[in-house]
Design a protein around this motif. Structure first.
Motif, PDB file in Angstrom:
ATOM      1  N   ASP A 140       0.765  -1.131   0.075  1.00 36.62           N
ATOM      2  CA  ASP A 140       0.123   0.136   0.070  1.00 36.62           C
ATOM      3  C   ASP A 140       0.869   1.183   0.118  1.00 36.62           C
ATOM      4  N   GLU A 141       2.110   1.235   0.616  1.00 38.37           N
ATOM      5  CA  GLU A 141       2.978   2.378   0.796  1.00 38.37           C
ATOM      6  C   GLU A 141       4.111   1.881   0.981  1.00 38.37           C
ATOM      7  N   ALA A 142       5.226   2.617   0.716  1.00 40.65           N
ATOM      8  CA  ALA A 142       6.595   2.525   0.907  1.00 40.65           C
ATOM      9  C   ALA A 142       7.284   3.472   1.728  1.00 40.65           C
ATOM     10  N   LEU A 143       7.956   3.506   2.959  1.00 38.14           N
ATOM     11  CA  LEU A 143       8.516   4.483   3.470  1.00 38.14           C
ATOM     12  C   LEU A 143       9.971   4.334   3.285  1.00 38.14           C
ATOM     13  N   LEU A 144      10.774   5.032   2.714  1.00 35.58           N
ATOM     14  CA  LEU A 144      12.287   4.894   2.369  1.00 35.58           C
ATOM     15  C   LEU A 144      12.723   5.920   3.239  1.00 35.58           C
ATOM     16  N   ILE A 145      13.790   5.360   4.180  1.00 38.91           N
ATOM     17  CA  ILE A 145      14.421   6.358   5.143  1.00 38.91           C
ATOM     18  C   ILE A 145      15.913   6.319   4.335  1.00 38.91           C
ATOM     19  N   VAL A 146      16.039   7.551   3.884  1.00 36.94           N
ATOM     20  CA  VAL A 146      17.391   7.551   2.913  1.00 36.94           C
ATOM     21  C   VAL A 146      18.470   8.384   3.657  1.00 36.94           C
ATOM     22  N   TYR A 147      19.794   7.538   3.727  1.00 35.51           N
ATOM     23  CA  TYR A 147      20.796   8.234   4.611  1.00 35.51           C
ATOM     24  C   TYR A 147      21.754   8.644   3.406  1.00 35.51           C
ATOM     25  N   PRO A 148      22.428   9.892   3.888  1.00 34.14           N
ATOM     26  CA  PRO A 148      23.393  10.583   2.998  1.00 34.14           C
ATOM     27  C   PRO A 148      24.811   9.900   2.705  1.00 34.14           C
ATOM     28  N   VAL A 149      24.576   8.642   2.243  1.00 29.73           N
ATOM     29  CA  VAL A 149      25.896   7.828   2.295  1.00 29.73           C
ATOM     30  C   VAL A 149      25.608   7.127   0.758  1.00 29.73           C
ATOM     31  N   LEU A 150      26.989   6.954   0.153  1.00 31.99           N
ATOM     32  CA  LEU A 150      27.070   5.993  -1.259  1.00 31.99           C
ATOM     33  C   LEU A 150      27.792   4.778  -0.664  1.00 31.99           C
ATOM     34  N   LEU A 151      27.077   3.529  -0.712  1.00 31.98           N
ATOM     35  CA  LEU A 151      28.121   2.597  -0.196  1.00 31.98           C
ATOM     36  C   LEU A 151      28.747   1.496  -1.527  1.00 31.98           C
ATOM     37  N   GLY A 152      28.156   1.909  -2.518  1.00 34.95           N
ATOM     38  CA  GLY A 152      28.690   1.070  -3.702  1.00 34.95           C
ATOM     39  C   GLY A 152      28.565  -0.362  -3.744  1.00 34.95           C
ATOM     40  N   THR A 153      28.411  -0.984  -2.720  1.00 35.35           N
ATOM     41  CA  THR A 153      28.094  -2.611  -2.589  1.00 35.35           C
ATOM     42  C   THR A 153      27.096  -2.887  -1.536  1.00 35.35           C
ATOM     43  N   GLY A 154      26.594  -4.149  -1.851  1.00 39.34           N
ATOM     44  CA  GLY A 154      25.631  -4.681  -0.669  1.00 39.34           C
ATOM     45  C   GLY A 154      24.314  -4.921  -1.357  1.00 39.34           C
ATOM     46  N   LYS A 155      23.524  -5.451  -0.653  1.00 40.52           N
ATOM     47  CA  LYS A 155      22.187  -5.874  -0.817  1.00 40.52           C
ATOM     48  C   LYS A 155      21.212  -4.768  -1.306  1.00 40.52           C
ATOM     49  N   ARG A 156      20.671  -4.664  -2.416  1.00 42.83           N
ATOM     50  CA  ARG A 156      19.797  -3.364  -2.950  1.00 42.83           C
ATOM     51  C   ARG A 156      18.401  -3.473  -2.675  1.00 42.83           C
ATOM     52  N   LEU A 157      17.573  -2.559  -2.307  1.00 39.25           N
ATOM     53  CA  LEU A 157      16.196  -2.484  -2.015  1.00 39.25           C
ATOM     54  C   LEU A 157      15.624  -3.339  -3.228  1.00 39.25           C
ATOM     55  N   PHE A 158      15.713  -2.736  -4.492  1.00 35.55           N
ATOM     56  CA  PHE A 158      14.888  -3.336  -5.377  1.00 35.55           C
ATOM     57  C   PHE A 158      16.023  -4.322  -6.172  1.00 35.55           C
ATOM     58  N   ALA A 159      15.470  -5.714  -6.326  1.00 34.35           N
ATOM     59  CA  ALA A 159      16.442  -6.623  -6.823  1.00 34.35           C
ATOM     60  C   ALA A 159      16.382  -6.381  -8.497  1.00 34.35           C
ATOM     61  N   GLU A 160      17.393  -6.843  -8.870  1.00 36.40           N
ATOM     62  CA  GLU A 160      17.422  -6.789 -10.513  1.00 36.40           C
ATOM     63  C   GLU A 160      16.045  -7.619 -11.032  1.00 36.40           C
ATOM     64  N   GLY A 161      15.539  -6.902 -12.052  1.00 35.98           N
ATOM     65  CA  GLY A 161      14.505  -7.516 -12.561  1.00 35.98           C
ATOM     66  C   GLY A 161      12.890  -7.114 -12.079  1.00 35.98           C
TER      67      GLY A 161
END
Length: 195
Positions: A140-161
């Motif tokens: 129904d909704e998505a709350l994204l708590i966005v932090y001011p950092v770039l990590l460059g690696t790691g598990k992403r919120l939205f999977a490929e595809g």
């Protein structure tokens, strides 16, 4: 009827992973420097007075090793009291309760849960579940708590595809720490521009 809310802590480049999980991710607990009492109160309010959790097995296992052992606080108490609905092939091994294993069909199980009376469902920590539920229009909704950092690696919120979708920004709040809380509601298909 319940609502399903996705609540995720995410870097600017879409990373939600917050622990090493034995896979070499180098930024354990990268959100910690940005936590503030004000931010904690907002996140607690976003969860609501009571809620149930929808979790993948890896998130459940990770959280069950942490939250039952943390000193009492409003958020800790609500997480521990919530019913945890877990997508798993091993429901007999679920110990952090109250808990219920979901059947093998995630979409059908979530449709049934949403049709029941009860507190809202909160999904956190699983890009696989997130992508599937969005593809079937169940969030129904998505709350994204966005932090001011770039990590460059790691598990992403939205999977490929992940299926293409359009969202409407319903609310946005910036905190002095640089964290921004963005609430989105699904609008369906992505509008295509015409030449």
């Amino acid at each position: 009827m319940r609502k399903l809310k996705i609540i995720e802590h995410v870097s600017l480049d879409g990373v939600i992973q917050n622990s090493t999980d034995g896979d070499g991710f180098p930024y354990h607990d990268w959100t910690a420097p940005y936590r503030t009492p004000e931010g904690g109160k907002l996140v607690l309010a976003e969860h609501g007075g009571s809620f149930d959790l929808l979790l993948g097995r890896r998130t459940y296992d990770s959280w069950s090793a942490i939250w039952p052992n943390v000193p009492s606080s409003p958020m800790v108490d609500r997480l521990n009291a919530a019913t945890k609905f877990v997508l798993t092939h091993r429901p007999e091994s679920l110990e952090w309760g109250p808990v219920a294993g979901l059947g093998p069909d995630l979409v059908d199980s979530v449709q049934q849960l949403k049709a029941e009376d009860g507190p809202d469902l909160i999904l956190s920590g699983s890009s696989t579940l997130t992508s599937t539920l969005l593809a079937h229009g169940l969030a129904d909704e998505a709350l994204l708590i966005v932090y001011p950092v770039l990590l460059g690696t790691g598990k992403r919120l939205f999977a490929e595809g992940t299926a293409a979708q359009a969202f409407q920004l319903a609310d946005s709040r910036a905190l002095p720490s640089g964290v921004v809380l963005n609430r989105y509601r699904s609008r369906g298909t992505v509008p295509l521009s015409r030449l």
